[in-house]
Write a protein that holds these residues in place. Sequence first.
Motif, PDB file in Angstrom:
ATOM      1  N   ILE A 287      19.385  -2.360 -19.190  1.00 41.04           N
ATOM      2  CA  ILE A 287      18.522  -1.184 -19.273  1.00 41.04           C
ATOM      3  C   ILE A 287      18.541  -0.453 -17.932  1.00 41.04           C
ATOM      4  N   LYS A 288      18.748   0.852 -18.004  1.00 41.84           N
ATOM      5  CA  LYS A 288      18.711   1.698 -16.799  1.00 41.84           C
ATOM      6  C   LYS A 288      17.456   2.556 -16.852  1.00 41.84           C
ATOM      7  N   ILE A 289      16.638   2.434 -15.811  1.00 41.00           N
ATOM      8  CA  ILE A 289      15.393   3.198 -15.777  1.00 41.00           C
ATOM      9  C   ILE A 289      15.622   4.533 -15.075  1.00 41.00           C
ATOM     10  N   ASP A 290      14.637   5.402 -15.182  1.00 40.16           N
ATOM     11  CA  ASP A 290      14.720   6.733 -14.595  1.00 40.16           C
ATOM     12  C   ASP A 290      14.941   6.645 -13.086  1.00 40.16           C
ATOM     13  N   ARG A 291      15.880   7.427 -12.579  1.00 38.75           N
ATOM     14  CA  ARG A 291      16.182   7.369 -11.143  1.00 38.75           C
ATOM     15  C   ARG A 291      15.077   7.961 -10.288  1.00 38.75           C
ATOM     16  N   TRP A 292      14.135   8.710 -10.901  1.00 42.88           N
ATOM     17  CA  TRP A 292      13.030   9.299 -10.132  1.00 42.88           C
ATOM     18  C   TRP A 292      11.819   8.368 -10.077  1.00 42.88           C
ATOM     19  N   PHE A 293      11.913   7.208 -10.715  1.00 45.52           N
ATOM     20  CA  PHE A 293      10.793   6.271 -10.678  1.00 45.52           C
ATOM     21  C   PHE A 293      10.633   5.704  -9.266  1.00 45.52           C
ATOM     22  N   ALA A 294       9.406   5.801  -8.725  1.00 41.59           N
ATOM     23  CA  ALA A 294       9.142   5.366  -7.339  1.00 41.59           C
ATOM     24  C   ALA A 294       8.919   3.863  -7.307  1.00 41.59           C
ATOM     25  N   SER A 295       9.971   3.094  -7.382  1.00 37.09           N
ATOM     26  CA  SER A 295       9.856   1.637  -7.459  1.00 37.09           C
ATOM     27  C   SER A 295       9.444   1.007  -6.137  1.00 37.09           C
ATOM     28  N   SER A 296       9.866   1.608  -5.020  1.00 34.29           N
ATOM     29  CA  SER A 296       9.604   0.990  -3.713  1.00 34.29           C
ATOM     30  C   SER A 296       8.176   1.214  -3.226  1.00 34.29           C
ATOM     31  N   LYS A 297       7.631   2.390  -3.491  1.00 30.82           N
ATOM     32  CA  LYS A 297       6.322   2.713  -2.929  1.00 30.82           C
ATOM     33  C   LYS A 297       5.181   2.630  -3.943  1.00 30.82           C
ATOM     34  N   THR A 298       5.419   1.912  -5.044  1.00 29.01           N
ATOM     35  CA  THR A 298       4.377   1.655  -6.031  1.00 29.01           C
ATOM     36  C   THR A 298       4.009   0.181  -5.994  1.00 29.01           C
ATOM     37  N   CYS A 299       2.728  -0.118  -5.911  1.00 28.07           N
ATOM     38  CA  CYS A 299       2.272  -1.505  -5.864  1.00 28.07           C
ATOM     39  C   CYS A 299       2.515  -2.170  -7.213  1.00 28.07           C
ATOM     40  N   SER A 300       3.207  -3.287  -7.214  1.00 28.64           N
ATOM     41  CA  SER A 300       3.509  -3.996  -8.463  1.00 28.64           C
ATOM     42  C   SER A 300       2.302  -4.749  -9.010  1.00 28.64           C
ATOM     43  N   CYS A 301       1.214  -4.829  -8.229  1.00 28.55           N
ATOM     44  CA  CYS A 301       0.006  -5.536  -8.687  1.00 28.55           C
ATOM     45  C   CYS A 301      -1.007  -4.600  -9.328  1.00 28.55           C
ATOM     46  N   CYS A 302      -1.327  -3.503  -8.625  1.00 28.09           N
ATOM     47  CA  CYS A 302      -2.375  -2.619  -9.141  1.00 28.09           C
ATOM     48  C   CYS A 302      -1.859  -1.248  -9.553  1.00 28.09           C
ATOM     49  N   GLY A 303      -0.603  -0.919  -9.207  1.00 29.35           N
ATOM     50  CA  GLY A 303      -0.026   0.361  -9.605  1.00 29.35           C
ATOM     51  C   GLY A 303      -0.302   1.493  -8.653  1.00 29.35           C
ATOM     52  N   HIS A 304      -0.941   1.214  -7.504  1.00 23.26           N
ATOM     53  CA  HIS A 304      -1.202   2.274  -6.533  1.00 23.26           C
ATOM     54  C   HIS A 304       0.116   2.790  -5.952  1.00 23.26           C
ATOM     55  N   LYS A 305       0.215   4.108  -5.841  1.00 28.17           N
ATOM     56  CA  LYS A 305       1.456   4.729  -5.351  1.00 28.17           C
ATOM     57  C   LYS A 305       1.219   5.378  -3.992  1.00 28.17           C
TER      58      LYS A 305
END
Length: 366
Positions: A287-305
């Motif tokens: 699966i390839k996700i959207d290249r504009w998704f902010a994966s690095s600067k989004t908290c994987s625990c609470c979702g804060h960006k």
Amino acid sequence: MIKATKVRIYPTPDQAEFLNRQFGAVRFAYNKALHIISSQYKRHGTKLKAKALQQACINLDKAFQSFFDPKLPARYPKFKRKHGKQSSYHCTSVSCGDDWIKIPKMGPIKARIHRQLEGNLTSITLSRTVTGEYYASLLHDDGVAAPVLIHDLDANQVLGLDMGLTHLAIDSSGNKTPNPRFLKKVSANLRRKQKSLFRCQKGSKGRAKARLKLAKAHQRLANARADFQHKLSRMIVDENQAVIVETLKVKNMLKNKKLSRHIADAGWSGLIQKLEYKAKEQGKHLIKIDRWFASSKTCSCCGHKLEALSLNVRDWQCPSCSTQHNRDINAALNIRAQGILKLKAAGLSVSANGGKRKTSHALAAA
């Protein structure tokens, strides 16, 4: 499934001369058709069909279709070089044995068939590398239906992958694969051979020898990178039911003058391509996700960006939930979460009740 197997062949001097004449004829047909179509395009801005010619011109027609397709970032076709890679396609009167292949108008050519070929042989594509080595790509239909994609997935076997430079691949389980940096290791040798080639007089035998040495060095580099990617992609696909990656626009990334050399050396596109066809072969998902998704600067625990996150910041703390994150592992976790959402949106079942998975290393030890 239609499968291709590339094997090394060893033509006799007479057979090599015949193949070289054939490569030249194919190159001439391609270049002549390109000249005609280019003239028509430059004068009238219209496109001509090239399907009336043989396979070389069919390939040219595909190249022009890609160029005129606004969805594909394809370049305008280029003329084929005499000293570049050569190839020819054969789909009639072809056969192969344990240590030979056969094409029309030529006797059997010695070949190293390194794996068992199953099914019907449909075509053979012959090629000659810049270093003068000959290969044959055998396309065969194994007669077996393609595996059905896995519908009920175990969440423990869904892996998120983040690509990097210091580490080539960082997965959502916290594992980091170091970047081998193949180009960096051989850069001094390539530079020395390139200078030696530059000092040779054009058209001399010394220049031909220097060019061959440089080509062999580049070929060893490409083979080492491909071998590493094949082994890594095989391990990843064998251990998981779905692999989630980012959609990378490497062409745009290469515009960064400071990192372009390192990005090209990493070979992210090649790794993703190998993951894709290996997963398809086993009925698994890539699966390839959207290249504009902010994966690095989004908290994987609470979702804060975060509003911004500099590239040199490798660890950061979430201001909302105070969780300490490693930049790359956090990105891999977010990529995995987005991939699971995409799998569920496609109507697939992703269960978290499968328990811990066993890796191939553990199975081998058992």
